[in-house]
Design a protein around this motif. Structure first.
Motif, PDB file in Angstrom:
ATOM      1  N   THR A  31      45.435  28.056  47.952  1.00 43.44           N
ATOM      2  CA  THR A  31      44.775  27.003  47.185  1.00 43.44           C
ATOM      3  C   THR A  31      43.577  27.520  46.399  1.00 43.44           C
ATOM      4  OG1 THR A  31      43.417  26.390  49.094  1.00 43.44           O
ATOM      5  CG2 THR A  31      45.501  25.197  48.797  1.00 43.44           C
ATOM      6  N   TYR A  32      43.469  28.832  46.259  1.00 45.02           N
ATOM      7  CA  TYR A  32      42.294  29.430  45.621  1.00 45.02           C
ATOM      8  C   TYR A  32      42.650  30.282  44.417  1.00 45.02           C
ATOM      9  CZ  TYR A  32      39.479  28.068  49.619  1.00 45.02           C
ATOM     10  OH  TYR A  32      38.823  27.342  50.569  1.00 45.02           O
ATOM     11  N   THR A  33      41.821  30.152  43.404  1.00 49.32           N
ATOM     12  CA  THR A  33      41.848  31.115  42.304  1.00 49.32           C
ATOM     13  C   THR A  33      41.424  32.480  42.839  1.00 49.32           C
ATOM     14  OG1 THR A  33      41.451  29.540  40.512  1.00 49.32           O
ATOM     15  CG2 THR A  33      40.568  31.761  40.213  1.00 49.32           C
ATOM     16  N   MET A  34      42.064  33.515  42.334  1.00 48.74           N
ATOM     17  CA  MET A  34      41.731  34.876  42.712  1.00 48.74           C
ATOM     18  C   MET A  34      41.351  35.653  41.461  1.00 48.74           C
ATOM     19  SD  MET A  34      42.180  35.053  45.992  1.00 48.74           S
ATOM     20  CE  MET A  34      42.241  36.839  46.275  1.00 48.74           C
ATOM     21  N   GLY A  35      40.402  36.570  41.621  1.00 53.21           N
ATOM     22  CA  GLY A  35      39.959  37.354  40.481  1.00 53.21           C
ATOM     23  C   GLY A  35      39.917  38.840  40.784  1.00 53.21           C
ATOM     24  N   ALA A  97      38.544  39.273  44.519  1.00 46.91           N
ATOM     25  CA  ALA A  97      37.626  38.264  45.033  1.00 46.91           C
ATOM     26  C   ALA A  97      38.313  36.905  45.099  1.00 46.91           C
ATOM     27  CB  ALA A  97      36.391  38.184  44.139  1.00 46.91           C
ATOM     28  N   VAL A  98      37.844  36.093  46.024  1.00 41.21           N
ATOM     29  CA  VAL A  98      38.340  34.730  46.201  1.00 41.21           C
ATOM     30  C   VAL A  98      37.340  33.748  45.612  1.00 41.21           C
ATOM     31  CG1 VAL A  98      39.077  32.970  47.847  1.00 41.21           C
ATOM     32  CG2 VAL A  98      39.461  35.389  48.357  1.00 41.21           C
ATOM     33  N   TYR A  99      37.817  32.831  44.792  1.00 41.71           N
ATOM     34  CA  TYR A  99      36.949  31.826  44.184  1.00 41.71           C
ATOM     35  C   TYR A  99      36.304  30.971  45.272  1.00 41.71           C
ATOM     36  CZ  TYR A  99      35.529  28.617  40.463  1.00 41.71           C
ATOM     37  OH  TYR A  99      34.803  27.877  39.577  1.00 41.71           O
ATOM     38  N   GLY A 100      35.140  30.432  44.961  1.00 40.15           N
ATOM     39  CA  GLY A 100      34.341  29.752  45.974  1.00 40.15           C
ATOM     40  C   GLY A 100      34.858  28.422  46.464  1.00 40.15           C
ATOM     41  N   SER A 101      35.705  27.748  45.698  1.00 45.73           N
ATOM     42  CA  SER A 101      36.181  26.431  46.127  1.00 45.73           C
ATOM     43  C   SER A 101      37.669  26.306  45.832  1.00 45.73           C
ATOM     44  CB  SER A 101      35.407  25.320  45.405  1.00 45.73           C
ATOM     45  OG  SER A 101      35.528  25.446  44.018  1.00 45.73           O
ATOM     46  N   PRO A 102      38.392  25.558  46.650  1.00 45.45           N
ATOM     47  CA  PRO A 102      39.839  25.414  46.416  1.00 45.45           C
ATOM     48  C   PRO A 102      40.125  24.689  45.104  1.00 45.45           C
ATOM     49  CG  PRO A 102      39.091  23.934  48.146  1.00 45.45           C
ATOM     50  CD  PRO A 102      37.943  24.834  47.837  1.00 45.45           C
ATOM     51  N   TYR A 103      41.199  25.131  44.457  1.00 50.17           N
ATOM     52  CA  TYR A 103      41.672  24.542  43.199  1.00 50.17           C
ATOM     53  C   TYR A 103      40.657  24.680  42.055  1.00 50.17           C
ATOM     54  CZ  TYR A 103      44.737  22.424  46.663  1.00 50.17           C
ATOM     55  OH  TYR A 103      45.592  22.229  47.717  1.00 50.17           O
TER      56      TYR A 103
END
Length: 127
Positions: A31-35, A97-103
């Motif tokens: 459920t997370y954006t990844m960068g 890196a994993v984005y700080g909030s879901p969706y």
């Protein structure tokens, strides 16, 4: 808590290819954006690419557009960065890196929007 482990870096000649992997554990990343970001010696960490939670949208830095491809396998909790036509300027330590909030999908170029980081993998492109 999420643990991220990057792999796939190495030494390659200009024009070559590498595929980076980032394996996540501790929490599902579905459920997370990844960068992906990178940092060369003496320079600030810079944005490379991002992919949204279900892989439907992606965004690239101008410097890598058309050469790099980000992808995400939620079943394997893994994000990839396929890097083709590599240039010496691509030499850097690459971080996922994993984005700080879901969706979330806002300000994806900004490193401060990401909550968890891997330890990085070195990519060196020789001329």
């Amino acid at each position: 808590q999420v643990q991220l482990v990057e792999s796939g870096g190495g030494l390659v000649q200009a024009g070559g290819s590498l595929r980076l992997s980032c394996a996540a554990s501790g929490r599902a990343i579905s459920t997370y954006t990844m960068g992906w970001f990178r940092q060369a010696p003496g320079l600030e960490r810079e944005f490379v690419a991002a992919i949204d939670w279900n892989g439907g949208s992606s965004y690239y830095a101008d410097s890598v557009k058309g050469r790099f491809t980000i992808s995400k396998d939620n079943a394997k909790s893994t994000v990839y960065l396929q890097m083709n036509s590599l240039k010496p300027d691509d030499t850097a330590v690459y971080y996922c890196a994993v984005y700080g909030s879901p969706y979330g999908w806002g300000a994806i170029r900004r490193a401060t929007e990401y909550a968890y980081w891997g330890q990085g993998t070195q990519v060196t492109v020789s001329s």
